[in-house]
Write an enzyme that holds these catalytic residues in place. Structure first.
Site, PDB file in Angstrom:
ATOM      1  N   HIS A   1      -0.825   0.271  -9.851  1.00  0.00           N
ATOM      2  CA  HIS A   1      -1.419  -0.801  -9.040  1.00  0.00           C
ATOM      3  C   HIS A   1      -1.815  -1.990  -9.932  1.00  0.00           C
ATOM      4  O   HIS A   1      -2.969  -2.433  -9.940  1.00  0.00           O
ATOM      5  CB  HIS A   1      -2.643  -0.258  -8.280  1.00  0.00           C
ATOM      6  CG  HIS A   1      -2.935  -0.980  -7.000  1.00  0.00           C
ATOM      7  ND1 HIS A   1      -3.337  -0.353  -5.846  1.00  0.00           N
ATOM      8  CD2 HIS A   1      -2.904  -2.302  -6.687  1.00  0.00           C
ATOM      9  CE1 HIS A   1      -3.542  -1.237  -4.890  1.00  0.00           C
ATOM     10  NE2 HIS A   1      -3.282  -2.430  -5.373  1.00  0.00           N
TER      11      HIS A   1
ATOM     12  N   ARG B   1       0.853  -1.185   0.000  1.00  0.00           N
ATOM     13  CA  ARG B   1       0.000   0.000   0.000  1.00  0.00           C
ATOM     14  C   ARG B   1       0.889   1.235   0.000  1.00  0.00           C
ATOM     15  O   ARG B   1       1.937   1.252   0.682  1.00  0.00           O
ATOM     16  CB  ARG B   1      -0.906   0.035   1.237  1.00  0.00           C
ATOM     17  CG  ARG B   1      -1.983  -1.035   1.257  1.00  0.00           C
ATOM     18  CD  ARG B   1      -3.079  -0.782   0.221  1.00  0.00           C
ATOM     19  NE  ARG B   1      -4.124  -1.794   0.258  1.00  0.00           N
ATOM     20  CZ  ARG B   1      -4.190  -2.854  -0.550  1.00  0.00           C
ATOM     21  NH1 ARG B   1      -3.271  -3.030  -1.487  1.00  0.00           N
ATOM     22  NH2 ARG B   1      -5.190  -3.697  -0.458  1.00  0.00           N
TER      23      ARG B   1
END
Ligand code: GLV
Length: 299
Positions: A262, A214
């Site tokens: 991502h 993250r």
């Protein structure tokens, strides 16, 4: 008994199709702002990525939340009633895909590909010292993903040390001996900002960071400073604190930092639907759905 789809920013349609293929009668409700309280009151399960602010509080019958990913950090909303079970997707294919991404970035850095790409721009044919790869890699987080990463890197010849919350070497010890650090941690209050000026300084000069977990694990301003000062050679960031990464963000233009949106690996809607439908059936039988996280730990 209804299931609410909260997959935004990922479109819900592929999930609807994959769930319908397995369980045509499963009553699905797609979230949209303005949904009435009466509709939300029937929701007992959520399949999602994040709770929009104030939505968790409006689900009085909610019993189960299933993440569409391996991480649940955006679903542990403060308004979620304590008794609600939270699960995640456990997908060896996704872990393998992430391991491939890490291998790609680790090899690219360790084999100095950016330097050869720059040489090619200048039509310069210069050989640098070449040796078999034995770089040391610290893998932070040894869950399903971290283990898959460690296994693939070891197979490629890297020397891997794993860091886990309990047992084994402490973070400082791992970082001090890592030429490459890979972040595969869950995002929790304890790991938020764990890679900051103090901890990045533990890495040896010229080290490289790969983040597939993250964005919030990394204090991005501290990372940029560490790269600019020459302490770090650079970083590959598949995740950023603000996604989508704003066009004006300084990370985009930082030499040595590679940004990807991502994409290290995602579970397919079919895999997610299969695990969700299985959990839904458990719930209907009064059983606990599998792959539950410990809400207190955050993973
Ligand atoms: C992706 O980031 C996931 O949590 O699966």
């Amino acid at each position: 008994m209804k299931a609410l789809l909260l997959t935004h920013p990922i479109p819900a349609a592929p999930f609807v199709e994959a769930i319908r293929a397995l369980e045509p009668g499963l009553p699905l409700l797609e979230y949209r702002p303005g949904l009435a309280d009466e509709a939300l009151a029937e929701v007992e399960a959520v399949l999602g990525w994040r709770f929009p602010p104030g939505v968790a509080e409006r689900l009085p019958r909610l019993r189960w939340v299933c993440s569409i990913g391996a991480g649940v950090d955006k679903l542990l909303a403060p308004g979620l009633a304590p008794a609600v079970a939270v699960s995640r997707i456990v997908d060896p294919e996704q872990a393998a895909g992430i391991a491939q991404y890490v291998a790609l970035m680790a090899l690219r850095h360790a084999r100095e590909l950016p330097a050869y790409e720059q040489q090619q721009q200048r039509r310069q044919w210069t050989r640098r010292p070449i040796g078999a790869l034995r770089s040391s890699v610290g893998v932070l987080g040894m869950g399903e993903v971290g283990q898959a990463v460690a296994q693939m890197l070891r197979a490629l010849g890297f020397e891997v040390t794993g860091f886990r919350r309990s047992g084994g070497p402490v973070l400082e010890q791992v970082l001090r001996t890592s030429e490459i650090a890979v972040c595969a941690l869950p995002l929790t209050p304890q790991t938020d900002g764990i890679l900051n000026a103090r901890t990045l300084a533990w890495l040896p000069r010229g080290a490289y960071l790969i983040n597939i977990a993250r964005g919030a694990h990394v204090v991005e301003a501290d990372l940029i400073a560490a790269v600019r000062s020459g302490h770090l050679a650079g970083a590959a960031l598949d995740v950023q604190a603000h996604e989508p990464l704003p066009a004006a963000d300084p990370l985009w233009a930082e030499p040595g930092i590679t940004i990807t949106p991502h994409i290290a690996a995602q579970s397919s809607p079919q895999t997610i639907a299969a695990q969700f439908v299985h959990g839904w059936r458990c719930l209907r039988r009064g059983e606990v759905p599998p792959n539950r996280v410990d809400r207190a730990l955050g993973y």
